[in-house]
Scaffold this active site. Structure first.
Site, PDB file in Angstrom:
ATOM      1  CG  ASP A 283      -1.833   1.183   1.293  1.00  0.00           C
ATOM      2  OD1 ASP A 283      -2.973   1.070   0.830  1.00  0.00           O
ATOM      3  OD2 ASP A 283      -1.399   2.241   1.804  1.00  0.00           O
TER       4      ASP A 283
ATOM      5  CG  ASN B  15      -4.333  11.313  -4.753  1.00  0.00           C
ATOM      6  OD1 ASN B  15      -3.510  11.395  -5.655  1.00  0.00           O
ATOM      7  ND2 ASN B  15      -5.037  10.218  -4.542  1.00  0.00           N
TER       8      ASN B  15
ATOM      9  CD  GLU C 224      -4.560   4.062  -1.172  1.00  0.00           C
ATOM     10  OE1 GLU C 224      -4.749   4.383   0.002  1.00  0.00           O
ATOM     11  OE2 GLU C 224      -5.425   4.186  -2.060  1.00  0.00           O
TER      12      GLU C 224
END
Length: 290
Positions: A164, A172, A207
């Site tokens: 991850d 983001n 992700e």
């Protein structure tokens, strides 16, 4: 002196009218002639007036007829233009339909000739993640169950790596989702290039990624997980010509049959190890307990 009558003298007789007869007036015939001419002139005037009236009527009808002919001519011309335009449109549509028919025939022939390739492409679209090019979650689930069954039959081990991206939400929020997509694409490319020939790299969702390692021992799975973690830290990320900061990953490792004998058990064990790595400070590889 006595005058004798001349022998050459002619004697003119004077008309004699009786007292009971009226002597005709010398202008009577002329008056009748004048009256006749007057009547004739009146008749001519009446005929002239009638002719003038008829002429006006004829001119009116002629003008009306001319206007009607002009209107009809304009309508015929408009209809002719419309018909010509309709014919042109019809010809254009027919030409396009014929061209589209030919294109469809070519496409059909191509599909028939390359049906195997089309099936393969459709299959790829069904099992691949469009952003990273890795196998998708659906393919992951089927592949993991298949490899677990094979490991059971061959009595060999099976490794599973779950990873991850650390602090991806913050990344983001800071640089935008398109910059985040750059990270995911680069990570997908790294997993494809750094995985073995039998390994199955997949995008689990968001992700999160997984790699299935058929016939891999616990030690080999741990080594591969650590190798991937180090390679991720070396990624050079750019977006719109600007460098992006590097990222790190947290990794959980589980192996069949030590940490589970089904696909779901292995995934739960690897996920628990990943969560443990997150709580321990991220950017590390943690092996499932058991």
């Amino acid at each position: 002196m006595i005058i004798e009558p001349s022998r050459n003298l002619t004697c003119v007789k004077t008309p004699f009218y009786r007292d009971d007869e009226d002597e005709p007036e010398p202008n009577t015939s002329l008056l009748w002639e004048v009256e006749r001419l007057r009547l004739k002139l009146d008749k001519v005037k009446q005929e002239k007036a009638k002719l003038l009236c008829n002429q006006k009527t004829l001119m009116f009808h002629t003008q009306a007829l001319s206007a009607l002919v002009s209107e009809l001519t304009q309508k015929l011309e408009a209809e002719r233009r419309d018909r010509k335009q309709t014919e042109s449109t019809y010809q254009f549509l027919v030409t396009n339909l014929l061209r589209e028919k030919a294109d469809l025939e070519i496409m059909l022939d191509t599909i028939v000739q390359h049906s195997d390739l089309m099936e393969e492409l459709l299959h790829e679209q069904c099992i691949r993640d469009p952003l990273t090019g890795l196998f998708n979650r659906r393919y992951l689930a089927k592949s993991l169950e298949r490899e677990v069954c094979r490991a059971q039959l061959t009595e060999r081990s099976l490794g599973l790596i779950m990873l991850d991206v650390d602090h991806f939400k913050g990344f983001n929020d800071t640089y935008g989702h398109e910059a985040g997509d750059v990270v995911l694409r680069e990570l997908g490319w790294l997993l494809k290039t750094e995985s073995g020939a039998l390994d199955i790299p997949c995008r689990y969702g968001g992700e999160e990624f997984m790699v299935i390692l058929p016939e891999a021992s616990l030690e080999k799975t741990q080594q591969q997980a650590e190798h991937i973690r180090r390679q991720v830290k070396r990624l050079k990320l750019t977006y719109l010509g600007q460098d992006l900061p590097g990222v790190s990953i947290s990794v959980g490792v589980a192996v069949f049959p030590q940490h589970g004998v089904t696909g779901n058990q292995l995934m739960q064990a690897a996920d628990a190890a990943l969560y443990q790595g997150k709580t321990q400070g991220r950017d590390r590889v943690v092996t499932a307990s058991g």
